[in-house]
Design a protein around this motif. Sequence first.
Motif, short mmCIF file in Angstrom:
data_model
loop_
_atom_site.label_atom_id
_atom_site.label_comp_id
_atom_site.label_asym_id
_atom_site.label_seq_id
_atom_site.Cartn_x
_atom_site.Cartn_y
_atom_site.Cartn_z
N MET A 1 3.50 33.83 30.37
CA MET A 1 4.70 34.52 30.89
C MET A 1 5.66 34.82 29.75
O MET A 1 5.95 33.98 28.92
N SER A 2 6.17 36.06 29.73
CA SER A 2 7.02 36.48 28.61
C SER A 2 8.40 35.85 28.71
O SER A 2 8.98 35.71 29.77
N ASP A 3 8.93 35.43 27.54
CA ASP A 3 10.30 34.88 27.48
C ASP A 3 11.35 35.95 27.25
O ASP A 3 12.53 35.65 27.17
N LYS A 4 10.91 37.17 27.13
CA LYS A 4 11.83 38.26 26.86
C LYS A 4 12.74 38.50 28.06
O LYS A 4 12.27 38.72 29.18
N PRO A 5 14.06 38.42 27.89
CA PRO A 5 14.95 38.59 29.02
C PRO A 5 14.91 40.03 29.55
O PRO A 5 14.80 40.98 28.78
N LYS A 6 14.98 40.14 30.89
CA LYS A 6 14.97 41.45 31.50
C LYS A 6 16.40 41.99 31.61
O LYS A 6 17.32 41.26 31.98
N LEU A 7 16.56 43.25 31.27
CA LEU A 7 17.88 43.88 31.32
C LEU A 7 18.16 44.34 32.75
O LEU A 7 17.37 45.09 33.34
N LYS A 8 19.25 43.84 33.34
CA LYS A 8 19.60 44.23 34.70
C LYS A 8 20.05 45.68 34.73
O LYS A 8 20.50 46.23 33.74
N LEU A 9 19.90 46.28 35.93
CA LEU A 9 20.21 47.70 36.08
C LEU A 9 21.66 47.99 35.72
O LEU A 9 21.96 48.98 35.05
N ASN A 10 22.58 47.13 36.16
CA ASN A 10 24.00 47.35 35.87
C ASN A 10 24.27 47.28 34.36
O ASN A 10 25.04 48.08 33.82
N ASP A 11 23.63 46.30 33.71
CA ASP A 11 23.80 46.18 32.25
C ASP A 11 23.22 47.38 31.54
O ASP A 11 23.80 47.90 30.59
N PHE A 12 22.04 47.82 32.00
CA PHE A 12 21.40 48.99 31.39
C PHE A 12 22.29 50.23 31.55
O PHE A 12 22.49 50.99 30.60
N THR A 13 22.82 50.43 32.76
CA THR A 13 23.67 51.59 33.02
C THR A 13 24.90 51.59 32.12
O THR A 13 25.27 52.62 31.55
N ALA A 14 25.53 50.40 31.99
CA ALA A 14 26.73 50.31 31.16
C ALA A 14 26.40 50.57 29.69
O ALA A 14 27.13 51.31 29.01
N LYS A 15 25.32 49.98 29.21
CA LYS A 15 24.93 50.18 27.80
C LYS A 15 24.53 51.62 27.55
O LYS A 15 24.88 52.21 26.51
N PHE A 16 23.79 52.20 28.48
CA PHE A 16 23.35 53.58 28.32
C PHE A 16 24.53 54.54 28.33
O PHE A 16 24.61 55.47 27.52
N TRP A 17 25.47 54.31 29.25
CA TRP A 17 26.65 55.16 29.34
C TRP A 17 27.49 55.06 28.07
O TRP A 17 28.03 56.06 27.59
N ASN A 18 27.59 53.86 27.53
CA ASN A 18 28.33 53.67 26.28
C ASN A 18 27.61 54.35 25.11
O ASN A 18 28.25 54.94 24.22
N LEU A 19 26.27 54.30 25.12
CA LEU A 19 25.49 54.96 24.07
C LEU A 19 25.69 56.48 24.11
O LEU A 19 25.71 57.15 23.07
#
Length: 261
Positions: free
Chosen positions: A1-19
Amino acid sequence: MSDKPKLKLNDFTAKFWNLMKPFHGMMGRVFILTFIFEILGLVSPYIVKLIIDALTNFSVAELSELISLLLIFFIAEQANSFSYYVRDRQLFRLLIDIEYHLPIQAQGKLMNLSLGYHETENTGNKIIKTERGLNKIVDLIGNVFWEVLPTLLQLVLTLAVLIFVDYRLALSFIFFVPLFIIITYRSNTVLYPLRKQRHKEYEEASGKMGQSIMNINAVQSFVQERREIKEFGKIKMGIRIKELKEWFRLLKFGLGRNLII
């Protein structure tokens, strides 16, 4: 099982909008032009309906009215075509600006990383991931303004017209639209793992080819050409199998969507 944290949709939207912050103004203009385009797209079919009605009950006395309708239809089509041209011009400018600015920002981030990071991490693989991520952003923006946004606006405007004309038609429309959305969501849920694995193997194949070429002296010295080609071919065969499975499943979901339409 991967230890890589999954990016939540809200976090993704905020980061993408900022980008996308440098492009907010241009994105807003494209949205407005798309809305105008879809509004104008409703005018022409209505005028065609009036023209058909005029032809069905045609009389010489109504010839001037028919000519006026044809003239209005021509103007509406030209306005529609011009708005389409202006919208696409702005959208192409947006996509090209994104393709220009984001790689420069990404390179700056990579250049600011420490030497130790580049020595311990697979930088070549990171570059491939970065390039693929930038391409995905451009594809996402293009798909949103060329497909998703126009479709959503068409659904809303069509529903408004149907409610105005006959609420029973609107109810049937409301019933089938969720089914269409559910099938589309289900197809993305099923296909995403296949697509993710396929892109991961793309990276492996690119890394394998690059490693073979960079170490060509050792490969040829130990006569390992056949082994390198065989291993690379094995990776590509895995990609081929997954890609066929992905596209065939997509076609099956397409049959379901077409049945609803």
